[in-house]
Design a protein around this motif. Structure first.
Motif, PDB file in Angstrom:
ATOM      1  N   ASP A 151      49.644 -64.881  22.197  1.00  0.00           N
ATOM      2  CA  ASP A 151      49.167 -63.161  21.655  1.00  0.00           C
ATOM      3  C   ASP A 151      47.199 -63.655  21.512  1.00  0.00           C
ATOM      4  OD1 ASP A 151      48.389 -60.900  19.945  1.00  0.00           O
ATOM      5  OD2 ASP A 151      50.074 -61.612  19.091  1.00  0.00           O
ATOM      6  N   ALA A 152      47.098 -62.981  22.235  1.00  0.00           N
ATOM      7  CA  ALA A 152      45.263 -63.088  22.347  1.00  0.00           C
ATOM      8  C   ALA A 152      44.622 -62.440  20.438  1.00  0.00           C
ATOM      9  CB  ALA A 152      45.100 -62.333  23.916  1.00  0.00           C
ATOM     10  N   ALA A 153      45.622 -61.459  20.431  1.00  0.00           N
ATOM     11  CA  ALA A 153      44.968 -61.241  19.317  1.00  0.00           C
ATOM     12  C   ALA A 153      44.495 -61.656  18.369  1.00  0.00           C
ATOM     13  CB  ALA A 153      46.347 -59.855  18.672  1.00  0.00           C
ATOM     14  N   LEU A 154      45.709 -62.922  18.125  1.00  0.00           N
ATOM     15  CA  LEU A 154      45.146 -63.623  17.249  1.00  0.00           C
ATOM     16  C   LEU A 154      43.681 -64.780  17.771  1.00  0.00           C
ATOM     17  CD1 LEU A 154      48.359 -65.512  16.604  1.00  0.00           C
ATOM     18  CD2 LEU A 154      47.463 -63.454  15.683  1.00  0.00           C
ATOM     19  N   THR A 155      43.357 -64.501  18.547  1.00  0.00           N
ATOM     20  CA  THR A 155      42.021 -65.137  19.070  1.00  0.00           C
ATOM     21  C   THR A 155      40.414 -64.647  18.112  1.00  0.00           C
ATOM     22  OG1 THR A 155      41.507 -64.570  20.911  1.00  0.00           O
ATOM     23  CG2 THR A 155      42.756 -66.321  20.087  1.00  0.00           C
ATOM     24  N   TYR A 156      41.058 -63.298  17.945  1.00  0.00           N
ATOM     25  CA  TYR A 156      39.835 -62.392  17.690  1.00  0.00           C
ATOM     26  C   TYR A 156      38.830 -62.993  15.817  1.00  0.00           C
ATOM     27  CZ  TYR A 156      40.709 -58.502  20.416  1.00  0.00           C
ATOM     28  OH  TYR A 156      41.128 -57.631  21.533  1.00  0.00           O
ATOM     29  N   SER A 157      40.109 -63.839  15.438  1.00  0.00           N
ATOM     30  CA  SER A 157      38.805 -64.323  14.057  1.00  0.00           C
ATOM     31  C   SER A 157      38.070 -65.369  14.658  1.00  0.00           C
ATOM     32  CB  SER A 157      40.376 -64.989  13.049  1.00  0.00           C
ATOM     33  OG  SER A 157      41.670 -66.488  13.635  1.00  0.00           O
ATOM     34  N   LEU A 158      38.543 -66.044  15.904  1.00  0.00           N
ATOM     35  CA  LEU A 158      37.419 -67.046  16.624  1.00  0.00           C
ATOM     36  C   LEU A 158      36.114 -65.894  16.246  1.00  0.00           C
ATOM     37  CD1 LEU A 158      38.890 -69.072  18.978  1.00  0.00           C
ATOM     38  CD2 LEU A 158      38.128 -70.377  16.738  1.00  0.00           C
ATOM     39  N   PRO A 159      34.779 -66.606  15.562  1.00  0.00           N
ATOM     40  CA  PRO A 159      33.837 -65.961  15.666  1.00  0.00           C
ATOM     41  C   PRO A 159      33.102 -66.664  17.246  1.00  0.00           C
ATOM     42  CG  PRO A 159      33.678 -67.192  14.281  1.00  0.00           C
ATOM     43  CD  PRO A 159      34.826 -67.813  15.020  1.00  0.00           C
ATOM     44  N   ALA A 160      32.084 -65.795  17.510  1.00  0.00           N
ATOM     45  CA  ALA A 160      31.747 -66.375  18.792  1.00  0.00           C
ATOM     46  C   ALA A 160      31.410 -67.477  19.518  1.00  0.00           C
ATOM     47  CB  ALA A 160      30.583 -64.630  19.946  1.00  0.00           C
ATOM     48  N   GLY A 161      30.830 -68.117  18.674  1.00  0.00           N
ATOM     49  CA  GLY A 161      30.089 -69.206  19.523  1.00  0.00           C
ATOM     50  C   GLY A 161      31.690 -70.290  19.436  1.00  0.00           C
ATOM     51  N   LEU A 162      32.356 -70.279  18.103  1.00  0.00           N
ATOM     52  CA  LEU A 162      33.401 -70.845  18.381  1.00  0.00           C
ATOM     53  C   LEU A 162      34.515 -70.739  18.876  1.00  0.00           C
ATOM     54  CD1 LEU A 162      35.033 -73.352  16.804  1.00  0.00           C
ATOM     55  CD2 LEU A 162      36.003 -71.351  15.032  1.00  0.00           C
TER      56      LEU A 162
ATOM     57  N   ARG B 271      32.944 -65.124  30.175  1.00  0.00           N
ATOM     58  CA  ARG B 271      31.720 -64.764  29.948  1.00  0.00           C
ATOM     59  C   ARG B 271      32.028 -63.302  29.573  1.00  0.00           C
ATOM     60  NH1 ARG B 271      31.234 -67.760  35.402  1.00  0.00           N
ATOM     61  NH2 ARG B 271      28.673 -68.155  34.813  1.00  0.00           N
ATOM     62  N   GLY B 272      33.801 -62.634  29.605  1.00  0.00           N
ATOM     63  CA  GLY B 272      34.519 -61.609  29.348  1.00  0.00           C
ATOM     64  C   GLY B 272      33.645 -61.180  27.503  1.00  0.00           C
ATOM     65  N   VAL B 273      34.792 -62.571  26.944  1.00  0.00           N
ATOM     66  CA  VAL B 273      35.105 -62.890  25.373  1.00  0.00           C
ATOM     67  C   VAL B 273      33.061 -62.590  24.922  1.00  0.00           C
ATOM     68  CG1 VAL B 273      35.288 -63.910  23.756  1.00  0.00           C
ATOM     69  CG2 VAL B 273      36.675 -64.458  25.469  1.00  0.00           C
ATOM     70  N   ASN B 274      32.206 -63.905  25.582  1.00  0.00           N
ATOM     71  CA  ASN B 274      30.933 -63.659  24.612  1.00  0.00           C
ATOM     72  C   ASN B 274      30.028 -62.324  24.928  1.00  0.00           C
ATOM     73  OD1 ASN B 274      29.016 -66.172  24.465  1.00  0.00           O
ATOM     74  ND2 ASN B 274      27.682 -65.114  26.448  1.00  0.00           N
ATOM     75  N   ALA B 275      29.894 -61.613  26.356  1.00  0.00           N
ATOM     76  CA  ALA B 275      29.722 -60.166  26.476  1.00  0.00           C
ATOM     77  C   ALA B 275      30.449 -59.016  25.213  1.00  0.00           C
ATOM     78  CB  ALA B 275      30.022 -59.854  27.912  1.00  0.00           C
ATOM     79  N   ASP B 276      31.319 -59.240  24.797  1.00  0.00           N
ATOM     80  CA  ASP B 276      31.893 -58.493  24.023  1.00  0.00           C
ATOM     81  C   ASP B 276      33.370 -59.343  23.387  1.00  0.00           C
ATOM     82  OD1 ASP B 276      33.379 -56.337  22.684  1.00  0.00           O
ATOM     83  OD2 ASP B 276      33.728 -54.955  24.973  1.00  0.00           O
ATOM     84  N   GLY B 277      33.367 -58.941  21.956  1.00  0.00           N
ATOM     85  CA  GLY B 277      33.969 -60.078  21.583  1.00  0.00           C
ATOM     86  C   GLY B 277      35.032 -59.525  21.119  1.00  0.00           C
ATOM     87  N   GLN B 278      35.371 -58.217  20.890  1.00  0.00           N
ATOM     88  CA  GLN B 278      36.551 -57.857  21.597  1.00  0.00           C
ATOM     89  C   GLN B 278      37.342 -57.261  23.313  1.00  0.00           C
ATOM     90  OE1 GLN B 278      37.681 -56.464  18.184  1.00  0.00           O
ATOM     91  NE2 GLN B 278      35.803 -57.377  17.846  1.00  0.00           N
ATOM     92  N   ASP B 279      36.461 -57.684  24.199  1.00  0.00           N
ATOM     93  CA  ASP B 279      36.768 -57.644  25.132  1.00  0.00           C
ATOM     94  C   ASP B 279      38.363 -58.497  24.979  1.00  0.00           C
ATOM     95  OD1 ASP B 279      37.506 -57.520  27.743  1.00  0.00           O
ATOM     96  OD2 ASP B 279      35.668 -58.765  28.113  1.00  0.00           O
ATOM     97  N   ALA B 280      39.098 -57.424  24.737  1.00  0.00           N
ATOM     98  CA  ALA B 280      41.344 -58.087  25.163  1.00  0.00           C
ATOM     99  C   ALA B 280      40.910 -58.599  26.700  1.00  0.00           C
ATOM    100  CB  ALA B 280      41.980 -56.929  24.746  1.00  0.00           C
ATOM    101  N   ALA B 281      41.090 -57.931  27.750  1.00  0.00           N
ATOM    102  CA  ALA B 281      41.404 -58.535  29.182  1.00  0.00           C
ATOM    103  C   ALA B 281      39.881 -60.079  29.263  1.00  0.00           C
ATOM    104  CB  ALA B 281      40.806 -57.955  30.070  1.00  0.00           C
ATOM    105  N   GLY B 282      39.340 -60.511  28.765  1.00  0.00           N
ATOM    106  CA  GLY B 282      38.396 -61.901  28.642  1.00  0.00           C
ATOM    107  C   GLY B 282      39.358 -62.564  27.381  1.00  0.00           C
ATOM    108  N   ARG B 283      39.804 -61.737  26.118  1.00  0.00           N
ATOM    109  CA  ARG B 283      40.267 -62.902  25.843  1.00  0.00           C
ATOM    110  C   ARG B 283      42.377 -63.379  26.056  1.00  0.00           C
ATOM    111  NH1 ARG B 283      38.619 -63.987  20.807  1.00  0.00           N
ATOM    112  NH2 ARG B 283      36.568 -63.060  20.401  1.00  0.00           N
ATOM    113  N   GLU B 284      42.615 -62.282  27.383  1.00  0.00           N
ATOM    114  CA  GLU B 284      44.471 -62.899  27.637  1.00  0.00           C
ATOM    115  C   GLU B 284      43.572 -63.568  28.542  1.00  0.00           C
ATOM    116  OE1 GLU B 284      46.749 -59.089  26.680  1.00  0.00           O
ATOM    117  OE2 GLU B 284      46.071 -59.042  28.901  1.00  0.00           O
ATOM    118  N   GLN B 285      42.466 -63.757  29.490  1.00  0.00           N
ATOM    119  CA  GLN B 285      42.399 -64.825  30.767  1.00  0.00           C
ATOM    120  C   GLN B 285      41.821 -65.891  29.819  1.00  0.00           C
ATOM    121  OE1 GLN B 285      42.145 -64.315  34.574  1.00  0.00           O
ATOM    122  NE2 GLN B 285      43.852 -63.332  33.696  1.00  0.00           N
TER     123      GLN B 285
END
Length: 356
Positions: free
Chosen positions: A152-163, A204-218
């Motif tokens: 569930d990509a939503a569960l990865t939102y707790s990860l800070p950008a660096g981690l 690259r998507g997650v790093n540019a925008d921590g809320q990028d759902a598509a990036g987190r799924e990929q």
């Protein structure tokens, strides 16, 4: 050239869907008919675990999770599981949490349902790791392979950008190591190449925008492919180095992998041209090392082992521990001097260049 290889595909159920972790876990526990569930989650992920497991009844909730899974922690958790009569382990968290569940399963045979919150990939492998006396030991045992993985990509939102970056590069290390690991074959190389493509795009998507759902799924999709490839191909030079650095010197897992990866790639790529071409193409680059370093620059990735507590004075000892562990099949011959040179460059954060 004729294709000749021996490939084993691990049997595992995967449920993938953003926002569906609680629903999928509830249904899966019911499907498996579990009556006495042990939920494993580190204390700092307790809130996430509580939400994900809200639809099931937990006989015990266990939060004594430590990275690299010290043997004494594994034995305590095993005792709790046996004393409670647990018939299913549900682990919610990163690689350390999954690792503890695997340590229990290895001696008890209790099945695991894994719910990852990072890109560690341990949930998709039958590889275990334990640390005892400042030495990390790994092995393969089908009993530790989670029966089901719930992504569930939503569960990865707790990860800070660096981690997120470090964890994603840890997954990328599974892909690249799989290209020249002891049991590599065309199937896991294909999975690894797709994993590289998905991870590079997603990170690259997650790093540019921590809320990028598509990036987190990929990124999560790529991490799964990376782990499946790694489970088949086995542990190569990169992982042998990082397991020693983590187990002996207690360096953080994801950041260590993220730092060491470019050095091992630069070391091996000239001696594995077909693998290097696959890696380069997956990065949409003309060169494997160039493609990897371009991604690292875009992500502002971890650069030096000294930033994570590794001491220059420990390099000779580390090299002596690592050398006997390097697979004989590594594409480039490895010497103590070569490992020391690699570690010194990684310690300092120097540009990874190794002459042919």
């Amino acid at each position: 050239m004729a294709l000749v290889f021996d490939h084993e595909t691990l049997g595992q159920r995967v449920l993938f869907g953003t926002g569906l972790a609680q629903q999928n876990l509830t249904a899966e526990v019911a499907r498996l008919g579990a009556q006495t569930v042990m939920v494993i989650a580190a204390a700092y992920e307790g809130e996430i675990a509580a939400t994900v497991t809200a639809g099931i009844t937990a006989a015990v909730r266990y939060d004594d999770v430590v990275q690299h899974v010290p043997i004494e922690k594994a034995e305590l958790a095993r005792k709790v599981a046996l004393d409670t009569g647990v018939d299913l382990l549900v682990c919610v968290g990163g690689g350390s949490t999954t690792g503890l569940a695997k340590a229990i399963a290895m001696t008890t045979g209790i099945p695991i349902v894994a719910v990852p919150t990072t890109y560690a990939g341990s949930e998709a492998t039958n590889v275990w790791g334990l640390t005892e006396g400042a030495r990390k030991t790994t092995g393969v045992d089908n009993r530790v392979l989670p029966r089901t993985v719930i992504y569930d990509a939503a569960l990865t939102y707790s990860l800070p950008a660096g981690l997120s970056v470090a964890s994603g590069l840890n997954a990328l290390a599974h892909c690249i190591d799989s290209m020249w690991a002891p049991r590599t074959d065309p199937i896991n190389q294909a999975l690894a190449a797709e994993g590289i493509r998905a991870l590079a795009s997603g990170l690259r998507g997650v790093n540019a925008d921590g809320q990028d759902a598509a990036g987190r799924e990929q990124t999560l999709y790529g991490a799964y492919l990376a782990a499946v490839a790694f489970a088949s191909a086995g542990s190569g030079m990169h992982h042998k180095i990082c397991h020693v650095l983590g187990g002996t010197y207690n360096l953080p897992h994801a950041q260590t992998h993220a730092t060491v990866l470019s050095y091992v790639t630069a070391f091996n790529a000239p001696f594995a041209p077909e693998a290097a071409t696959r890696i380069a193409q997956a990065f949409d680059s003309t060169d494997a090392v160039t493609g990897l370093n371009a991604l690292r620059t875009d992500l502002d990735a971890p650069k030096a082992l000294r930033d994570y507590g590794f001491e220059e004075a420990d390099i000779p000892e580390a090299a002596s521990i690592i050398l006997p562990l390097i697979p004989a099949s590594n594409p480039r011959p490895v010497t103590d001097a070569a490992i020391q040179k690699l570690l010194r460059a990684a310690w300092a954060g120097d540009t990874p260049i190794f002459e042919d």
